[in-house]
Every structure is written in C-alpha cells, then in structure tokens.
Design an enzyme around this catalytic site. Structure first.
Site, PDB file in Angstrom:
ATOM      1  CB  SER A  13     -51.886 -30.430   9.040  1.00  0.00           C
ATOM      2  OG  SER A  13     -52.083 -30.959  10.335  1.00  0.00           O
TER       3      SER A  13
ATOM      4  CE  LYS B 274     -51.195 -27.881  12.241  1.00  0.00           C
ATOM      5  NZ  LYS B 274     -52.380 -28.715  12.312  1.00  0.00           N
TER       6      LYS B 274
END
Length: 146
Positions: A67, A104
């Site tokens: 990701s 993230k």
C-alpha cells in the site's frame, strides 16, 4: 526481538549495544566512473547514532504489503519509527486502526484525519468516531535490502 506481529507490520525493539559501529570510509563512492582516492579516512559509523534520535521511543517494524510503494516503502522493508515525534499533516505514520497496525501517510484538515495509501489500488481511509484509532509513531527512516 519481536515485540508484536500484525497482518501488515512486525515490530522490533532496538537492541542497545556498546558497539562502536561498522567501518565507514568518508570518501564518497562514485556511481559513475571510478576515481582514484588519495586518502581513505576510516571512521566508525553507528547506524544507531545515524537513525535513532530517541532510543526509548524508537522501534523497528517490517512492512508487509504494497500500500505504500509510491512512498518507497516496499514489502519486507524495515521501518524506523519514533513514537516521540508529533504526528502532523503529510507525515508517514504507523497507526493502530480497528485492531490492526498499518502504515499510511497522514492527511489532516481541521478536525478530519485520513490515512492516505501511496498506491492507487488501495482506498483512502477516513477516520471517524466509530474507529478504534491511535497514531502509534512517525516513520523516520526506511532500510532496504538491495
């Protein structure tokens, strides 16, 4: 020493040693044509001193997943995470979200927080009051194998 393993990250606690580090040649390494070096000044380089600013608040974690590949965080990379740093807009953070750790980019706008992946195949996550959410630490470095 493994401190915690989740689906996306495996955490390690740094081992404090009195080792003086590995040999370091401060001459620069050419990525083009080789150049003869007159002086090879050997020093000792400690990665702890280079990568860790606050030993008590620093942890390592191994990335699992894709990701964050756009930010240069690839599967099996080792992250250096400092829990003493202030989480701010655009920092890459390790977060505990609904029972799982994830890494993230933080997007903060007024009172709203999003977790932005760096891969278009993953959705942006908007944090709401219903989420069990903690910003666990800020990524300061990534260590890669080549």
């Amino acid at each position: 020493m493994i401190g915690h393993k989740s689906q996306h990250l495996t955490f390690f606690t740094p081992k404090v040693t009195n080792d003086s580090g590995a040999p370091f040649f401060d001459t620069g390494i050419s990525a083009g044509f080789p150049s003869p070096a007159d002086d090879f000044k050997e020093q000792r380089l400690s990665l702890d001193k280079e990568l860790i600013k606050n030993k008590e608040a620093t942890f390592f974690a191994r990335v699992s997943g894709q990701s964050m590949i756009g930010a240069g965080l690839d599967d099996n990379d080792l992250l250096v995470i400092d829990r003493s740093l202030e989480p701010t807009h655009n920092k890459i953070a390790v977060c505990f979200l609904d029972g799982e750790f994830t890494v993230k980019r933080l997007k903060v706008d007024k009172d709203e927080v999003w977790l932005q992946p760096e891969n278009p195949n993953y959705p942006i996550i908007k944090i709401t009051n219903e989420n069990d959410f903690i910003i666990w630490g800020i990524v300061t470095s990534v260590i890669k194998k080549v």
